[in-house]
Design an enzyme around this catalytic site. Structure first.
Site, PDB file in Angstrom:
ATOM      1  CG  ASP A   1       0.443  -6.156  -6.440  1.00 32.90           C
ATOM      2  OD1 ASP A   1       1.859  -5.935  -6.011  1.00 32.90           O
ATOM      3  OD2 ASP A   1       0.245  -7.023  -7.387  1.00 32.90           O
ATOM      4  CB  VAL A   2      -4.471  -3.938  -2.258  1.00 29.72           C
ATOM      5  CG1 VAL A   2      -5.348  -2.909  -1.544  1.00 29.72           C
ATOM      6  CG2 VAL A   2      -5.278  -4.349  -3.866  1.00 29.72           C
TER       7      VAL A   2
END
Lengths: 404, 404
Positions: free
Chosen positions: B168-169
């Site tokens: 996600d990051v």
């Protein structure tokens, strides 16, 4: 490399003096969107030039993977004449050049103050360990964040390090963001930028952006280690009848209802909610009762093969995946089927499937091989600096530049 | 929020229709560099609005951490009039607007084809699970990459999930890169961009960029699980006399020589090299003999307190860090001392140290609080669309917009 003329970053020229992961990944991210990225190494290669894993030829699979689509120039970093050539390249790199990305620390000739004398509109991004200049790497930064102490099996004592160098990856992508933000400002105002980016700050910023720092400040306590459970909702790995593992996630009310239905547990879970005075449509309640919920799900997965599970869950909203090893990925033909990857011929390695940019947009090219170390030295010096072949040869003979 | 006029992204306006981590992080990354980011949620909030961890007030520490410095507008996503308001904002957002960042899938009114009819120069970035539109989350994507099977203690059977939602990051940061690359192209050519970015592609791309995919293809085998050892060089955690843990890394020849000297093992290691026909100045040899090298180092660390170790190792080139928990970070005053973080007052939470952008550059602001849900609905509609207060009130009464 085949750069499309309409690539989003066509025309940009970036000089990269880098090693290891973060800075090379930042440069490659720009290269895969069409920027000309010239990686400049000391003659013989930097400290990452032979880093493991290696191909049978000794070529680093790590270095080649992180430098796809760049041009490679080698210079003497010690000889003033070599240092001056980098400055010449900076000056000659035109209106859309004047960009330096580096993680070299303590080299005065690569500093913002030295290089901005040559180009007042310089965009200079320096990656460092800590903001105060102390060294750090992803492995030490990770130890300082808190993640290793809550990663890994419940009940385990001691830290679990990431194998994925997640902070290097985030740092490299932040670097690409910072350079593009500075390019936009320069195009509007003519003003360059001095940017520093510390690996330790990246880790702390991300931990904060995800709420971990606020949680620790507000609760005054550490989040417990919960193994493979997903924090704050429902998700865990399950063993299948044929010895595989699957990760299953029910993040929303609908996911959970579908999971309950697919596994035949709808009325069981409804009964359980009454017993526990819980509401499994709320993620907090699914999380609080994760042990009993997953214990009830376990036999369903343990009694079915992966193929059975796939048949039942596909078509539902349930989020799930089989666990795959890297060997599975390479062996099952997954790589050849993904439009993200293309087979390239990497010198020293041979044919290999390699990824382009995950950003799918007009003009973003597929993957190109990494250069051989120093292979573009001559062509960059003749093309960008206008040196003659004889001048290039003389520089090589005097050890000022490496050769191709 | 306090945006500097000379912020790198001053003037840009981004409409974000998002939830969870990736898209919100992408938008916040731009906001912290000076863009105006308007997050548009359904009235009552999206699926991440109450996501854990929570403050005692019920305010999500996760949501507030991921939406710092944005403006918040709430609309009815079902009413055609609500959908039309988003289109109006897009049209009204000016030359440096017309930018949409979303991870909403299957909503025709948010698609590139629908919105580009309103703005032919639209920049539209859609984050999705898989490239073919199938849903996925960081936890399922991670299972499919290979990392969980080589993360965690040696000898462990089964996968170890990341607690850090690393994909996600990375996806959120790739999104910021993609939007800025498209902004640059639009400023040069006037042409907008349709960009898609799949979470699964991000994971596979990063695994490839780090050499894991090439390694699996070339070796035909899986990399073994090696616990907290650093692959390809020397690094591991050690226990100290006072029950702490430290991560110690010797990535280069100099690091290793300094470590050997600091621990009084220089001649021991020299003798060992002779015995093993090894050369510990080479990272491959340090890696191959990591068990015996670290076994020899263990007693040195086990016999010393953290303070002793710090005294000896500081001033050397050895890379090391103590393992800290999030509680340690919050409790030790580390957060208050870091120039990355500032104390903000977050509605629903209170005073809390929060990070700004790790990119240190002129005009990048410190952290600002996240808005309360919908708090900017009225001011955005009056300011950007020129509606009167009475018109705004009427829309709120009819349930077309949320209220502040």
């Amino acid at each position: 490399m085949a750069v499309h003329e309409d690539a989003p970053l066509a025309g940009l020229t970036v000089l990269e003096v880098s090693s290891f992961v973060a800075a090379p990944l930042g440069g490659m991210t720009l290269a895969q969107l069409g920027a000309q990225v010239i990686r400049i190494d000391p003659i013989g290669g930097g400290p990452d030039w032979r880093r493991w894993p290696l191909a049978p030829s000794g070529t680093s699979l790590y270095w080649t993977a992180l430098n796809k689509g760049k041009r490679s120039v080698t210079l003497s970093f010690r000889a003033p004449e070599g240092q001056r050539l980098l400055g010449d390249l900076l000056t000659a790199s035109g209106h859309d050049g004047g960009i330096v990305l580096t993680n070299a620390i303590g080299q005065d000739w690569l500093s913002h103050s030295a290089l901005s004398r040559l180009r007042p509109d310089l965009i200079h991004l320096q990656i460092q360990g800590h903001r105060d200049g102390r060294a750090a790497v992803a492995y030490t930064v990770n130890a300082a964040t808190g993640f290793p102490l809550i990663t890994g099996p419940e009940g385990l004592d001691g830290p679990v390090n990431h194998v994925l160098p997640a902070w290097d990856v985030a740092c490299g992508l932040y670097a690409a963001v910072g350079l593009l933000a500075a390019v936009r400002r320069r195009e509007r105002t003519g003003v360059g930028s001095e940017i520093t980016l510390a690996l330790a700050d990246v880790a702390l910023a991300v931990a904060g952006h995800l709420g971990f720092l606020a949680e620790a400040q507000i609760s005054g306590a550490d989040r417990p280690r919960i193994g493979n459970h997903l924090y704050g909702s429902l998700g865990r790995d399950f063993q299948t009848a044929d010895g595989k593992r699957v990760m299953v996630v029910a993040l929303t009310r609908r996911h959970f209802a579908d999971l309950a239905f697919a596994t035949g547990l709808t009325s069981t879970f409804a009964e359980l909610e009454r017993l526990l005075h819980a509401d499994f449509s709320k993620d907090g309640d699914r999380y609080c009762h994760r042990q009993v919920i997953t214990a009830l799900l376990e036999p369903w997965f343990a009694g079915r093969t992966l193929a059975d599970i796939e048949r039942v869950l596909s078509g539902t909203s349930v989020l799930w995946s089989r666990y795959r090893s890297f060997g599975d990925l390479a062996g099952e033909g997954t790589l050849g089927k993904s439009p993200l990857l293309q087979e390239i011929t990497q010198p020293g390695v041979g044919p290999v499937y390699a990824p382009g940019s995950p950003l799918v947009m007009d003009g973003a090219a597929g993957p190109c091989a990494a250069p051989e170390l120093g292979a573009d030295t001559g062509s960059v010096l003749t093309g960008l600096l206008g040196l003659t072949a004889t001048e290039v040869q003389a520089l090589a003979q005097r050890g000022i530049i490496g050769g191709s």
